[in-house]
Design a protein around this motif. Sequence first.
Motif, PDB file in Angstrom:
ATOM      1  N   MET A 143      58.167  42.010  39.980  1.00 33.85           N
ATOM      2  CA  MET A 143      58.308  40.885  40.429  1.00 33.85           C
ATOM      3  C   MET A 143      56.995  40.409  40.461  1.00 33.85           C
ATOM      4  O   MET A 143      56.312  39.254  40.553  1.00 33.85           O
ATOM      5  CB  MET A 143      58.959  41.358  41.778  1.00 33.85           C
ATOM      6  N   SER A 144      55.863  41.357  40.603  1.00 32.17           N
ATOM      7  CA  SER A 144      54.173  41.360  41.054  1.00 32.17           C
ATOM      8  C   SER A 144      53.887  40.560  39.964  1.00 32.17           C
ATOM      9  O   SER A 144      53.173  39.827  39.877  1.00 32.17           O
ATOM     10  CB  SER A 144      53.709  42.598  41.624  1.00 32.17           C
ATOM     11  N   LEU A 145      54.345  41.428  38.607  1.00 33.58           N
ATOM     12  CA  LEU A 145      53.621  40.329  37.251  1.00 33.58           C
ATOM     13  C   LEU A 145      54.486  39.659  36.826  1.00 33.58           C
ATOM     14  O   LEU A 145      53.652  38.262  36.733  1.00 33.58           O
ATOM     15  CB  LEU A 145      53.733  41.863  36.022  1.00 33.58           C
ATOM     16  N   LEU A 146      55.737  38.839  37.358  1.00 30.77           N
ATOM     17  CA  LEU A 146      56.470  37.914  37.099  1.00 30.77           C
ATOM     18  C   LEU A 146      55.506  36.631  37.814  1.00 30.77           C
ATOM     19  O   LEU A 146      55.291  34.965  37.214  1.00 30.77           O
ATOM     20  CB  LEU A 146      57.838  38.024  37.180  1.00 30.77           C
ATOM     21  N   GLU A 147      55.033  36.922  38.982  1.00 28.60           N
ATOM     22  CA  GLU A 147      54.278  36.024  39.733  1.00 28.60           C
ATOM     23  C   GLU A 147      53.145  36.037  39.233  1.00 28.60           C
ATOM     24  O   GLU A 147      52.629  34.705  38.906  1.00 28.60           O
ATOM     25  CB  GLU A 147      53.712  36.406  41.173  1.00 28.60           C
ATOM     26  N   ARG A 148      52.351  36.100  39.379  1.00 27.22           N
ATOM     27  CA  ARG A 148      50.987  36.638  37.950  1.00 27.22           C
ATOM     28  C   ARG A 148      51.306  36.130  37.024  1.00 27.22           C
ATOM     29  O   ARG A 148      50.142  34.908  36.014  1.00 27.22           O
ATOM     30  CB  ARG A 148      50.142  37.497  37.878  1.00 27.22           C
ATOM     31  N   LEU A 149      52.541  36.356  35.894  1.00 28.65           N
ATOM     32  CA  LEU A 149      52.544  35.630  35.116  1.00 28.65           C
ATOM     33  C   LEU A 149      52.169  33.929  34.843  1.00 28.65           C
ATOM     34  O   LEU A 149      52.435  33.075  34.724  1.00 28.65           O
ATOM     35  CB  LEU A 149      54.166  36.301  34.375  1.00 28.65           C
ATOM     36  N   SER A 150      53.325  33.156  36.175  1.00 28.17           N
ATOM     37  CA  SER A 150      53.572  32.325  36.026  1.00 28.17           C
ATOM     38  C   SER A 150      52.211  31.353  36.814  1.00 28.17           C
ATOM     39  O   SER A 150      51.938  29.977  36.532  1.00 28.17           O
ATOM     40  CB  SER A 150      54.960  31.819  37.261  1.00 28.17           C
ATOM     41  N   CYS A 151      51.163  31.990  36.982  1.00 31.80           N
ATOM     42  CA  CYS A 151      50.208  31.944  37.255  1.00 31.80           C
ATOM     43  C   CYS A 151      48.263  32.216  36.527  1.00 31.80           C
ATOM     44  O   CYS A 151      47.906  31.409  35.711  1.00 31.80           O
ATOM     45  CB  CYS A 151      48.980  32.669  38.538  1.00 31.80           C
ATOM     46  N   GLY A 152      49.253  32.831  34.704  1.00 32.63           N
ATOM     47  CA  GLY A 152      48.852  32.970  33.777  1.00 32.63           C
ATOM     48  C   GLY A 152      46.942  34.019  34.018  1.00 32.63           C
ATOM     49  O   GLY A 152      45.896  33.794  33.562  1.00 32.63           O
ATOM     50  N   LEU A 153      47.429  34.468  35.055  1.00 35.54           N
ATOM     51  CA  LEU A 153      46.144  35.496  35.818  1.00 35.54           C
ATOM     52  C   LEU A 153      46.829  37.083  36.046  1.00 35.54           C
ATOM     53  O   LEU A 153      47.707  37.081  36.643  1.00 35.54           O
ATOM     54  CB  LEU A 153      45.487  35.025  36.996  1.00 35.54           C
ATOM     55  N   ASP A 154      45.963  38.476  35.428  1.00 34.90           N
ATOM     56  CA  ASP A 154      46.178  39.269  35.760  1.00 34.90           C
ATOM     57  C   ASP A 154      45.070  39.861  36.744  1.00 34.90           C
ATOM     58  O   ASP A 154      44.146  38.837  36.932  1.00 34.90           O
ATOM     59  CB  ASP A 154      46.109  40.407  34.596  1.00 34.90           C
ATOM     60  N   GLY A 155      45.465  40.845  37.526  1.00 35.26           N
ATOM     61  CA  GLY A 155      45.471  40.677  39.039  1.00 35.26           C
ATOM     62  C   GLY A 155      43.265  40.999  38.627  1.00 35.26           C
ATOM     63  O   GLY A 155      42.632  40.037  39.564  1.00 35.26           O
ATOM     64  N   SER A 156      42.963  41.677  37.515  1.00 39.45           N
ATOM     65  CA  SER A 156      41.393  41.137  37.490  1.00 39.45           C
ATOM     66  C   SER A 156      40.771  39.913  37.217  1.00 39.45           C
ATOM     67  O   SER A 156      39.708  39.606  37.328  1.00 39.45           O
ATOM     68  CB  SER A 156      40.448  42.739  36.267  1.00 39.45           C
ATOM     69  N   ASP A 157      41.863  39.310  36.613  1.00 34.65           N
ATOM     70  CA  ASP A 157      41.047  37.454  36.105  1.00 34.65           C
ATOM     71  C   ASP A 157      41.119  37.251  37.419  1.00 34.65           C
ATOM     72  O   ASP A 157      40.057  35.948  37.772  1.00 34.65           O
ATOM     73  CB  ASP A 157      42.188  36.556  35.327  1.00 34.65           C
ATOM     74  N   MET A 158      42.162  37.197  38.576  1.00 30.38           N
ATOM     75  CA  MET A 158      41.690  36.749  39.783  1.00 30.38           C
ATOM     76  C   MET A 158      40.751  37.139  40.480  1.00 30.38           C
ATOM     77  O   MET A 158      40.441  36.909  40.840  1.00 30.38           O
ATOM     78  CB  MET A 158      43.154  37.276  40.018  1.00 30.38           C
TER      79      MET A 158
END
Length: 188
Positions: free
Chosen positions: A34-49
């Motif tokens: 779920m966390s990854l899907l949320e990030r996918l909608s932003c187009g960012l992984d954790g390190s990019d954010m």
Amino acid sequence: MRQKLVFAFEFGDHKYYKLDNKVNLPFSRFAIVMSLLERLSCGLDGSDMSKALDTIEKYLNKGIAHPNSAAKIGAVVSILRERQQNVIHKDLMLNIINAMTFRDDESVTGEISSTITKEKLEVFERLCDNEGAYNFFLSTNIERLNPLLQMSQTDFNELWRTSEARTKAYRKQMDFLLNEAHTGLPKS
């Protein structure tokens, strides 16, 4: 729970499994997906954010009144908005597959091993490079990914390549902006 696993594919010395499509993921893995899907909608992984937020913070600390500082913050915001247009993000997609598959030596309900996770991601990247991303995702036979695989193989692979190129370009831009924030603002 192991008896609810279904064979997905084999690579090297390991077999990879998925849960039967009628079985829910263990909560810990569901939360990751779920966390990854949320990030996918932003187009960012954790390190990019984190990198984007660090860059904004550095320029804010230099003072918003400085015209270059405000312009650089605007550039970061623009990059973040563009990233939302990335439909597929390679790292996030591979991490989703990682959370939804189980290697033969991996716990199904217990703690997620960072070593196994790293090894699985390396295998998945290799398979994407060797077989093509579309074929790899198709081979996992994870029903929840079917909407993504409704497009043609050619379209999917083109989208994958475009996304990879955009991600590299965005990361290069962010690295430049963050480096500039660390080394000082040029005189206006």
